[in-house]
Design an enzyme around this catalytic site. Structure first.
Site, PDB file in Angstrom:
ATOM      1  N   ARG A  28     -24.074  -9.364   2.535  1.00  0.00           N
ATOM      2  CA  ARG A  28     -23.001  -9.700   2.509  1.00  0.00           C
ATOM      3  C   ARG A  28     -23.455 -11.216   3.810  1.00  0.00           C
ATOM      4  NH1 ARG A  28     -17.386  -8.767   2.062  1.00  0.00           N
ATOM      5  NH2 ARG A  28     -17.330  -6.574   0.759  1.00  0.00           N
ATOM      6  N   LYS A  79       0.590  -0.999  -0.008  1.00  0.00           N
ATOM      7  CA  LYS A  79       0.432  -0.274   0.093  1.00  0.00           C
ATOM      8  C   LYS A  79       1.033   1.483  -0.165  1.00  0.00           C
ATOM      9  CE  LYS A  79      -3.532  -1.791   2.815  1.00  0.00           C
ATOM     10  NZ  LYS A  79      -4.907  -1.462   3.483  1.00  0.00           N
ATOM     11  N   ARG A  82      -7.839  -7.194  -8.186  1.00  0.00           N
ATOM     12  CA  ARG A  82      -8.744  -8.546  -8.379  1.00  0.00           C
ATOM     13  C   ARG A  82      -9.945  -8.526  -8.424  1.00  0.00           C
ATOM     14  NH1 ARG A  82     -10.835  -9.245  -3.479  1.00  0.00           N
ATOM     15  NH2 ARG A  82      -9.551  -7.814  -1.633  1.00  0.00           N
ATOM     16  N   LYS A  87      -1.290   2.002   9.290  1.00  0.00           N
ATOM     17  CA  LYS A  87      -1.622   0.927   8.260  1.00  0.00           C
ATOM     18  C   LYS A  87      -0.250  -0.007   7.584  1.00  0.00           C
ATOM     19  CE  LYS A  87      -5.472   2.443   5.649  1.00  0.00           C
ATOM     20  NZ  LYS A  87      -6.035   2.896   4.651  1.00  0.00           N
TER      21      LYS A  87
HETATM   22  P1  ADP Z   1      -7.552  -3.114   4.718  1.00  0.00           P
HETATM   23  O1  ADP Z   1      -7.197  -3.281   3.345  1.00  0.00           O
HETATM   24  O2  ADP Z   1      -7.169  -4.003   5.903  1.00  0.00           O
HETATM   25  O3  ADP Z   1      -9.276  -3.174   4.793  1.00  0.00           O
HETATM   26  P2  ADP Z   1      -8.061  -0.416   3.646  1.00  0.00           P
HETATM   27  O4  ADP Z   1      -7.137   0.701   3.476  1.00  0.00           O
HETATM   28  O5  ADP Z   1      -9.395  -0.885   2.349  1.00  0.00           O
HETATM   29  O6  ADP Z   1      -7.995  -1.951   5.147  1.00  0.00           O
HETATM   30  O7  ADP Z   1      -8.978   0.203   4.474  1.00  0.00           O
HETATM   31  C1  ADP Z   1     -10.625   0.351   5.158  1.00  0.00           C
HETATM   32  C2  ADP Z   1     -11.194   0.801   5.730  1.00  0.00           C
HETATM   33  O8  ADP Z   1     -10.507   1.495   6.871  1.00  0.00           O
HETATM   34  C3  ADP Z   1     -11.456   2.231   5.130  1.00  0.00           C
HETATM   35  O9  ADP Z   1     -12.849   1.438   4.523  1.00  0.00           O
HETATM   36  C4  ADP Z   1     -12.374   3.116   5.862  1.00  0.00           C
HETATM   37  O10 ADP Z   1     -13.501   2.814   6.751  1.00  0.00           O
HETATM   38  C5  ADP Z   1     -11.198   2.678   6.950  1.00  0.00           C
HETATM   39  N1  ADP Z   1      -9.758   4.100   6.926  1.00  0.00           N
HETATM   40  C6  ADP Z   1      -8.738   3.203   6.558  1.00  0.00           C
HETATM   41  N2  ADP Z   1      -7.843   4.725   6.081  1.00  0.00           N
HETATM   42  C7  ADP Z   1      -8.341   5.432   6.484  1.00  0.00           C
HETATM   43  C8  ADP Z   1      -7.722   6.875   6.814  1.00  0.00           C
HETATM   44  N3  ADP Z   1      -7.293   7.806   6.337  1.00  0.00           N
HETATM   45  N4  ADP Z   1      -9.195   8.036   7.427  1.00  0.00           N
HETATM   46  C9  ADP Z   1     -10.492   7.204   8.109  1.00  0.00           C
HETATM   47  N5  ADP Z   1     -10.675   6.135   7.567  1.00  0.00           N
HETATM   48  C10 ADP Z   1     -10.235   5.078   7.419  1.00  0.00           C
END
Ligand code: ADP
Length: 403
Positions: free
Chosen positions: A292, A70, A246, A111
Site C-alpha cells: 500500500r 464488534k 464490504r 476495543k
Molecule cells: P480496527 O477495525 O480498528 O482496525 P481490529 O479489530 O481489526 O481493529 O484490529 C486491528 C489490529 O489490532 C489487529 O490486526 C491486531 O494487530 C490488533 N489486535 C486487535 N485485537 C487484538 C488482540 N485481542 N490481541 C492482539 N492484537 C490485537
C-alpha cells in the site's frame, strides 16, 4: 461519468447520504457500489438505498448492523461455534471492566464496539492503568463514532492477522477464496503489506479457517463479498476478531491467486444471480503480495502528507498490477485517506513474488509528496520478512531505526 457530490469535507459530500442518493437518482443508476470507506458499512445508508429502490451492493442493513458492532459480532460468532478471542460482551461500567480484567488477565485490549481504523483501541499492561485507559478508549470511540461502547479482549502475543475472503449469493451459496496474511502493520495497527496465501499456515489450519469463515457467514445470512478477520496464535489456534461487511483494500491479492474478479462477483450477486463458482472450482495458484503506497512520511511516524505529485512512473511487466487514481500533476488533498496506489505482484512462489516486488518498487518513481515507498523496500529486504517470521508486531520488533 463523474458527478460532484459536494464540497471537499467528507461530512458534506461522501458521507452525505442525501447527496450520494441524489447523484444516483440524477444519473439513473440502478445500484451503488459503496467502495471500502465512507458509507460502505453504514446500515442507514443501505436502508435508504432500499427505500428509494436503488440496490446497495453489499449485505442487508440488518447484517451490517449485526456484524458492524464488534461486540455483537462476537456474540453471533460464538453462537455459530466460531472460536472468538477470550473476552467480554459490551462493558457497562467500571466494576464490570475490573471483574473482566481479573478473569482475562493482563495484557488485555479495550476495543470500541463501533471501532475501525484502530480508533478506540487501548492495550492495557497492568491493573492500575485499566480505568484511565477505559475512559480514554470510550472518549475516543465517542468522538470518532458517536458511540462510546467498548468491550475487552485478551491481548494475544505475537499473533498473525489472517483473514478469509468470502462470497455469498442470495440463494444460500457461500464460498471462501482462501486467506490473506496482513500481519505487517504500523504501530497504530494499520495494514501496510498483505499477501496471499499465508505460506506458513499448516494445511489443517488453513482448511479449518476457511470452514469457520463460511460457517460464520452462513450463520448470519451473509450476502455479497465480505471478510472475516482472525488472529492466529503462534501455536496455530485461531480466533475470530471482526468481520468487514464490504470489499477490502487488499482484495486484489486474492484476485491474483484465485483468478476471480471479486467486484464482478459482487455485481452478479447484487443482480440476484448465483455465484459463478462453487467451492470445488476455486483453486489458488502462486503467491501474491500487495504494497500500500500511501502519502505518509515514515520518518515522521507515518504522518499524512499532502501536496502535488510531480512525477509518477509506475511499474509493469509480467505479474505486476497497479491500482491507482493518481498521476503526475495530481494534487493529494489533505481531506481523505492517504492511499495513493496499490502495487501488486503475482509469482509462482513467495520468494519469487518478493523478488518481483523488489524489482517493481525499484522501477516506481513518485515525487512531490512523501510516500511509504522506501519503507516498503526496507520491509522486503528484511530477513525476518523474507523468512516469513511475521506477527502483528513485526514492524515494531523487527524494523527498528537502525535497519
Ligand atoms: P480496527 O477495525 O480498528 O482496525 P481490529 O479489530 O481489526 O481493529 O484490529 C486491528 C489490529 O489490532 C489487529 O490486526 C491486531 O494487530 C490488533 N489486535 C486487535 N485485537 C487484538 C488482540 N485481542 N490481541 C492482539 N492484537 C490485537
Amino acid at each position: 461519468q463523474a458527478v460532484c457530490v459536494g464540497p471537499p469535507q467528507s461530512k458534506e459530500s461522501y458521507l452525505s447520504i442525501a447527496n450520494i442518493v441524489s447523484a444516483a437518482a440524477i444519473t439513473g443508476a440502478e445500484a451503488i457500489h459503496p467502495g471500502y470507506g465512507f458509507l460502505a458499512e453504514n446500515s442507514s445508508f443501505a436502508e435508504v438505498c432500499a427505500q428509494v429502490k436503488i440496490k446497495f451492493i453489499g449485505p442487508s442493513p440488518a447484517v451490517i448492523d449485526a456484524m458492524g458492532n464488534k461486540a455483537s459480532a462476537r456474540d453471533r460468532m460464538r453462537a455459530a461455534k466460531v472460536p472468538i478471542i477470550p473476552g467480554t460482551s459490551a462493558i457497562r461500567d467500571e466494576r464490570e471492566a475490573q471483574e473482566a480484567a481479573k478473569e482475562i488477565g493482563f495484557p488485555l485490549i479495550i476495543k470500541a464496539s463501533a471501532g475501525g481504523g484502530g480508533k478506540g483501541m487501548r492495550v492495557v499492561e497492568k491493573a492500575d492503568e485499566l480505568l484511565s485507559q477505559l475512559a480514554s478508549a470510550r472518549a475516543e470511540a465517542e468522538a470518532a463514532f458517536g458511540d462510546g461502547e467498548v468491550y475487552i479482549e485478551k491481548y494475544l502475543s505475537e499473533p498473525r492477522h489472517i483473514e478469509v475472503q468470502i462470497l455469498a449469493d442470495e440463494h444460500g451459496e457461500v464460498v471462501h477464496l482462501g486467506e490473506r496474511d496482513c500481519s505487517v502493520q504500523t504501530a497504530r495497527h494499520q495494514k501496510m503489506l498483505e499477501e496471499s496465501p499465508c505460506a506458513f499456515l499448516p494445511e489443517k489450519t488453513r482448511k479449518a479457517l476457511g470452514e469457520a469463515a463460511v460457517r460464520g457467514a452462513r450463520a448470519v445470512g451473509y450476502q455479497n463479498a465480505g471478510t472475516i478477520e482472525f488472529l492466529v496464535a503462534p501455536g496455530g489456534e485461531f480466533y475470530f476478531m471482526e468481520m468487514n461487511t464490504r470489499i477490502q483494500v487488499e482484495h486484489p491479492v486474492t484476485e491474483m491467486v484465485s483468478g476471480v474478479d471479486l467486484v464482478k462477483e459482487q455485481l452478479r450477486v447484487a443482480s440476484g444471480e448465483p455465484l459463478s463458482l462453487r467451492q470445488k472450482d476455486i483453486a489458488l495458484t502462486g503467491h501474491a503480495i500487495e504494497c500500500r503506497l500511501t502519502a505518509e512520511d515514515p520518518s515522521r511516524n507515518f504522518a499524512p502528507a499532502s501536496g502535488r505529485i510531480t512525477r509518477f512512473d509506475w511499474p509493469g511487466g509480467m505479474g505486476v498490477r497497479v491500482d491507482s487514481h493518481v498521476r503526475a500533476g495530481y494534487f493529494v488533498p489533505p481531506y481523505y485517506d492517504s492511499l495513493l496506489a496499490k502495487i501488486l505482484v503475482h509469482a509462482p512462489t513467495r520468494d519469487e513474488a518478493i523478488a518481483r516486488m523488489q524489482r517493481a518498487l525499484g522501477e516506481t518513481r513518485l515525487e512531490g509528496v512523501a510516500t511509504t515507498l522506501p519503507f516498503h523496500q526496507k520491509i522486503l529486504a528484511n530477513e525476518y520478512f523474507q523468512r516469513g517470521e511475521l506477527s502483528t508486531d513485526f514492524l515494531a520488533r523487527r524494523m527498528t531505526d537502525e535497519d
